[in-house]
Enzyme design. Structure first.
Site, short mmCIF file in Angstrom:
data_model
loop_
_atom_site.label_atom_id
_atom_site.label_comp_id
_atom_site.label_asym_id
_atom_site.label_seq_id
_atom_site.Cartn_x
_atom_site.Cartn_y
_atom_site.Cartn_z
N SER A 95 0.83 -1.20 0.00
CA SER A 95 0.00 0.00 0.00
C SER A 95 0.87 1.26 0.00
O SER A 95 1.67 1.46 -0.91
CB SER A 95 -0.96 -0.05 1.19
OG SER A 95 -1.97 0.93 1.07
N ASP A 225 -9.62 -5.11 -4.73
CA ASP A 225 -9.04 -4.13 -3.81
C ASP A 225 -9.93 -2.88 -3.81
O ASP A 225 -10.03 -2.18 -4.81
CB ASP A 225 -7.63 -3.78 -4.26
CG ASP A 225 -6.85 -2.94 -3.25
OD1 ASP A 225 -7.48 -2.13 -2.56
OD2 ASP A 225 -5.63 -3.12 -3.17
N HIS A 254 -7.60 -5.54 -0.34
CA HIS A 254 -6.41 -4.72 -0.14
C HIS A 254 -5.47 -5.34 0.89
O HIS A 254 -4.25 -5.36 0.70
CB HIS A 254 -6.83 -3.32 0.30
CG HIS A 254 -5.69 -2.35 0.38
ND1 HIS A 254 -4.98 -1.96 -0.73
CD2 HIS A 254 -5.13 -1.69 1.44
CE1 HIS A 254 -4.04 -1.10 -0.37
NE2 HIS A 254 -4.10 -0.93 0.94
#
Length: 274
Positions: A95, A225, A254
């Site tokens: 991320s 995601d 995610h």
């Protein structure tokens, strides 16, 4: 606990376990290196030296008021790498941490780096613009900041119990322990750091950084995601990195490094050994 002072004096916390080729883990927003527990234990037991870093203002690192941008994040990471004198390192970012890895490579070069891995990562750029018409509208991130400033605890709870792990998807059973651990990590850090970091992860353009990367790079992204949409991230990143391999995961959320860690760890180890 081990700390180093970054270039501007900020205290940065890190973990350093084992021996062998080093793998350096950069975590997502607004978490800490604890989010990498499943990976750090797995790769430690497979003969790697594993290093996890708490980003400034996050986890156990110092809650400074300033420097919550990708240049500082990359410089802090470089300070840890230099302090430990790491060579032939594998950098893995999830991320926001994927953005940190990209900016580190673009800003500090690859002389100490063997490979890179970007998982559910924010590059090339998240926010919608004329140049990025498929991106996420800026108003979404403005709303993130407003909710964080008003009720950070509740906002974090909503993210962890909903889109981060895909627990809002019909048929997916929420895991309370994961929700509580996400909330715990987020609340360890500072509100100012988390607030500013929303701008950093959403508005930073990593295109130039990605184009500088020449080491073998694995891009891993789930097609469900809800935080960093697949179509606006993984495939575009893989096109910009000249030596990239894209691996997509049907239905994965995610936070797949946690909910599907067995698959992610297995695939990552296989790629590292290839």
């Amino acid at each position: 606990m081990p700390f180093i002072n970054s270039n501007d004096g900020t205290q940065i916390y890190y973990k350093d376990w084992g021996s062998g080729q080093p793998i350096v883990f950069s975590h997502g927003w607004p978490l800490s290196s604890d989010d990498w527990d499943p990976q750090m234990m797995f790769f430690l037991n497979h003969g790697y030296r594993v290093i996890g870093v708490d980003r400034r203002g996050h986890g156990r690192s110092e809650q400074v008021a300033d420097g919550h941008d990708m240049d500082h994040y990359a410089d802090d990471l470089a300070a840890v790498v230099n302090h430990l004198d790491l060579h032939d390192a594998i950098h893995v970012g999830h991320s926001t941490g994927g953005g940190e890895v990209a900016r580190y490579l673009g800003r500090h070069g690859e002389s100490r780096v063997a490979r890179a891995v970007l998982i559910s990562a924010v590059p090339p750029i998240m926010v919608k613009s004329e140049a990025n018409p498929e991106g996420t509208p800026k108003e979404v991130f403005d709303d993130f900041q407003a909710k964080l400033a008003a009720n950070r605890s509740g906002f974090y709870r909503d993210i962890a119990s909903g889109p981060f792990y895909g627990f809002n998807v019909p048929g997916v059973e929420p895991q309370e322990a994961l929700i509580e651990n996400w909330w715990r990590q987020g609340m360890m850090g500072g509100a100012k750091a988390a607030y500013d970091s929303i701008v950093a992860f959403s508005q930073t353009d990593f295109t130039g950084d990605l184009q500088k990367i020449t080491v073998p790079t694995l891009v891993m992204h789930g097609d469900n995601d809800q935080v960093v949409p697949f179509h606006d991230a993984g495939p575009l990143t893989a096109k910009l990195v000249r030596n990239a391999t894209l691996k997509s995961y049907q239905g994965y959320p995610h936070g797949m490094i946690t909910t599907q860690h067995e698959v992610i760890n297995r695939d990552l180890l296989e790629w590292l050994r290839s």
